[in-house]
Design a protein around this motif. Structure first.
Motif, PDB file in Angstrom:
ATOM      1  N   ASN A 214       0.849  -1.193   0.000  1.00  0.00           N
ATOM      2  CA  ASN A 214       0.000   0.000   0.000  1.00  0.00           C
ATOM      3  C   ASN A 214       0.884   1.243   0.000  1.00  0.00           C
ATOM      4  OD1 ASN A 214      -1.915   2.077   0.625  1.00  0.00           O
ATOM      5  ND2 ASN A 214      -3.275   0.490   1.451  1.00  0.00           N
ATOM      6  N   ARG A 216      -0.401   4.232  -0.265  1.00  0.00           N
ATOM      7  CA  ARG A 216      -1.192   5.359   0.246  1.00  0.00           C
ATOM      8  C   ARG A 216      -1.218   5.395   1.765  1.00  0.00           C
ATOM      9  NH1 ARG A 216      -6.100   5.264  -0.170  1.00  0.00           N
ATOM     10  NH2 ARG A 216      -6.424   3.033  -0.500  1.00  0.00           N
ATOM     11  N   TYR A 279      -8.095  -3.116  -6.471  1.00  0.00           N
ATOM     12  CA  TYR A 279      -8.685  -1.784  -6.397  1.00  0.00           C
ATOM     13  C   TYR A 279      -8.278  -0.959  -7.619  1.00  0.00           C
ATOM     14  CZ  TYR A 279      -8.948  -3.323  -1.541  1.00  0.00           C
ATOM     15  OH  TYR A 279      -9.172  -4.043  -0.409  1.00  0.00           O
ATOM     16  N   GLU A 280      -9.005   0.135  -7.846  1.00  0.00           N
ATOM     17  CA  GLU A 280      -8.695   1.004  -8.977  1.00  0.00           C
ATOM     18  C   GLU A 280      -7.340   1.673  -8.799  1.00  0.00           C
ATOM     19  OE1 GLU A 280     -11.809   3.788  -9.579  1.00  0.00           O
ATOM     20  OE2 GLU A 280     -13.320   2.287 -10.118  1.00  0.00           O
ATOM     21  N   ASP A 281      -6.988   2.019  -7.565  1.00  0.00           N
ATOM     22  CA  ASP A 281      -5.715   2.668  -7.275  1.00  0.00           C
ATOM     23  C   ASP A 281      -4.604   1.624  -7.318  1.00  0.00           C
ATOM     24  OD1 ASP A 281      -3.560   4.110  -6.355  1.00  0.00           O
ATOM     25  OD2 ASP A 281      -4.697   5.194  -4.817  1.00  0.00           O
ATOM     26  N   LYS A 282      -3.684   1.726  -8.314  1.00  0.00           N
ATOM     27  CA  LYS A 282      -2.634   0.727  -8.486  1.00  0.00           C
ATOM     28  C   LYS A 282      -1.557   0.821  -7.402  1.00  0.00           C
ATOM     29  CE  LYS A 282      -4.476  -0.960 -12.152  1.00  0.00           C
ATOM     30  NZ  LYS A 282      -5.116  -2.279 -12.092  1.00  0.00           N
ATOM     31  N   ARG A 283      -1.632   1.841  -6.557  1.00  0.00           N
ATOM     32  CA  ARG A 283      -0.680   1.901  -5.456  1.00  0.00           C
ATOM     33  C   ARG A 283      -1.010   0.879  -4.373  1.00  0.00           C
ATOM     34  NH1 ARG A 283      -1.044   8.059  -3.774  1.00  0.00           N
ATOM     35  NH2 ARG A 283      -3.228   7.541  -4.147  1.00  0.00           N
ATOM     36  N   GLN A 284      -2.185   0.313  -4.435  1.00  0.00           N
ATOM     37  CA  GLN A 284      -2.608  -0.673  -3.445  1.00  0.00           C
ATOM     38  C   GLN A 284      -2.786  -2.022  -4.162  1.00  0.00           C
ATOM     39  OE1 GLN A 284      -6.161   0.398  -1.333  1.00  0.00           O
ATOM     40  NE2 GLN A 284      -5.959  -1.236   0.162  1.00  0.00           N
TER      41      GLN A 284
END
Length: 609
Positions: A214, A216, A279-284
């Protein structure tokens, strides 16, 4: 002289054994390592598919639940809370994956609440629980979409609860009336199914787990979502220090962050990992990790090493005694025997040792020749055993894959059938709904036949007369494609299993569609030639490279991208053709297309009367 001769023989025997065993161990270790990599790749792919199926199933459930008109009627004041509570009870009794369901108003108050078999909102003293200040609620309410949003995987906890519930994932979906949001549906799904998918591995071979990466939220970076040692899980919620870098090391954590898929050497074995983005956020992302024990995979090699050391020591002692007692008989044919032994040490076990010797020297020469023959047979047997093991592993993996696919697909298909019946009860009989239910049940039949294609699961049912033209036409009817499919079909009747033959045609046509480019075309022909039915499926696609043509029917062999299949289609086609006593051949030219030709015996109509 005797001592020097004894020493020389001892060194020579040891050298022969070391070279032969060294070659064998090197080759065996390489084969075992390749097999371990192949097994790890299959395991990780299965686990990724299982996780993906879990989340996709949850998404479709959310969309189906939110479409119930009763929820809209409740927010518009046209139905009461008790009706919604009864509806929630029906849903949860039929869907065991649900841990909790909540209907939330625009202000963030839980107005209808079902949790773990209990209607919390039906209690006389129930006061609506406020979740409007929760980050997850605000994330969805500030930017409402018509797609469900999944929360972080965690142990659930609400203000009215006294302890954390088991692992679960929360999904939230706005309820729209036209373009206006009138409320929200929040459903918690049990995480045990995902946990079973992550940890499903023989404990003797190794273990698996999921760790979250993660970028974020620092407190979730490296936290274990699932692990065989449950005390490692959810360190961010329980205040422990069990993160990936503290358990497996900082350097290994850097390797985990640096790639999508890789292997990390460890003291206990090898850790293989692959990346999944839920998830949509590729940082996670989720890192799916599998640790394979070296002791398990190399145990046979270790045992053989000990046995060879014992044999080597025995031979050395025997050679010293032989040289000391019979040196005078040994010196004369020494040169010949020396050349033979050197040839055997190089692996040339056919080198002749057939000189005319007398007494014990003759027996020694025969013993050396016998030893060479035994080693040759032994090494060949080991190689054959290794090949059989590799084939058994492939067939075993095919059985596991078939069982895994059947297990994972039956649940969503049964959910579709149940939801279709619910919709029919609410909206009345519909041709479209009846078609959905019929096709879902057809998929269940196909899955049952897929399980029969696995080893030792072909069943004992009797073949039936099959009108192959009708099977082909019915199969092509349900293929959704913009490509041109041409047909030239004769009426032919064969003996077989309709569902399997339909699956065979579907796989061949789908394989051709996957190879098509612009202006792609598929041509399916069925002709009668004497007592044979000749089925041809041809495409003008990219073709098959000559180097791959001999392996296309191997399980899990594919030249497609990872998201375009797992290499089972043609192996299933080959299995179905052989089951029907037929033959299949392929002709292909790279860049110009491929043609599959199948020969099946025409059914003797007189035998059916």
């Amino acid at each position: 002289m005797i001592k020097r001769l004894a020493l020389f023989i001892s060194i020579l025997v040891a050298l022969v054994l070391l070279i032969t065993t060294g070659i064998y161990f090197s080759q065996s270790k390489s084969l075992i390592t390749e097999d371990m990599n192949a097994q790890a790749d299959i395991i990780l792919r299965l686990k990724k598919n299982g996780i993906d199926d879990f989340l996709v199933r949850m998404r479709y459930l959310m969309l189906a639940l939110a479409e119930n008109s009763a929820l809209k009627e409740y927010f518009e004041g046209r139905t009461d809370r008790e009706s919604i509570e009864e509806l929630f009870t029906v849903y949860t009794e039929r869907m065991s994956d649900i841990q909790a369901m909540r209907l939330v108003d625009l202000q963030g108050n839980i107005v209808v609440f079902w949790r773990e078999g209990e209607l919390v909102s039906a209690k006389p003293d129930y006061k609506p629980i406020y979740v409007g200040d929760k980050e997850f609620f605000n994330l969805v309410s500030r930017n409402p979409k018509r797609e469900p949003v999944f929360s972080d995987f965690e142990r659930g906890h609400l203000p009215d609860a006294v302890s954390f519930c088991p692992s679960m994932i929360r999904s939230m979906l706005p309820i729209f009336e036209g373009d206006r949001v009138i409320g929200y549906l929040i459903v918690n799904f049990w995480g045990k199914k995902l946990g079973e998918t992550a940890s499903q591995l023989d404990a003797k071979r190794g273990y698996s787990f999921i760790v979250e990466i993660n970028g974020r939220e620092k407190e979730r970076n490296g936290v274990f979502i699932f692990h065989p040692d449950h005390k490692y899980e959810f360190a961010n919620q329980f205040g422990t220090e069990y993160f990936f870098d503290t358990v497996y090391g900082r350097d290994n954590f850097k390797t985990l962050l640096s790639g999508e898929q890789n292997m990390i050497p460890m003291k206990e074995g090898f850790m293989f990992f692959s990346t999944y983005y839920p998830y949509e956020d590729k940082r996670q992302a989720w890192k799916i990790c599998t640790v394979m024990y070296k002791d398990y995979f190399f145990q046979s090699l270790t045992a053989l090493r000990h046995e060879f050391i014992a044999v080597m020591l025995f031979c050395i002692i025997l050679s010293i005694l032989t040289a000391a007692v019979f040196s005078k008989y040994f010196m004369k044919p020494f040169a010949e025997i020396k050349k033979a032994v050197q040839a055997y040490s190089r692996g040339d076990f056919d080198y002749p040792l057939d000189g005319e010797y007398t007494g014990e020297i003759d027996e020694i020469a025969k013993s050396i020749r016998s030893m060479a023959d035994s080693l040759k047979i032994y090494i060949e047997d080991l190689k054959n055993t290794q090949m059989r093991m590799e084939l058994m592993n492939r067939l075993s993996a095919l059985g596991v894959m078939a069982g895994g696919i059947a297990h994972e697909l039956n649940t969503p298909l049964n959910s579709i059938i149940i939801l279709t019946k619910l919709l029919q009860q609410e909206t009345g009989e519909s041709e479209d709904l009846a078609t959905i239910e019929h096709e879902a049940r057809r998929c269940v039949d196909i899955i049952d036949n897929l399980k029969k294609l696995a080893p030792d699961k072909e069943g004992n049912s009797e073949p039936l007369p099959v009108y192959l033209k009708e099977v082909i036409e019915k199969t092509l009817k349900y293929i959704n494609t913009d490509a041109l499919i041409e047909t030239d079909l004769d009426d032919v009747v064969v003996s077989g299993f309709p569902t399997l033959l339909q699956q065979m045609v579907l796989n061949l046509v789908q394989n051709g569609l996957d190879a098509l480019g612009e202006n792609g075309r598929i041509r399916v022909t069925l002709k009668r030639s004497g007592g044979l039915a000749l089925l041809s499926v041809a495409d003008n696609g990219c073709g098959i490279p000559e180097s791959e043509i001999d392996r296309i029917f191997d399980p899990f062999h594919t030249t497609k991208a990872p998201n375009r299949g797992m290499g089972l289609g043609l192996s299933l086609v080959h299995k179905i053709v052989k089951k029907h006593g037929g033959q299949i051949t392929v002709e292909s030219e790279e860049g110009r297309g491929t043609e599959f030709n199948i020969r099946l015996e025409i059914r003797d109509e007189s035998s059916s009367h």
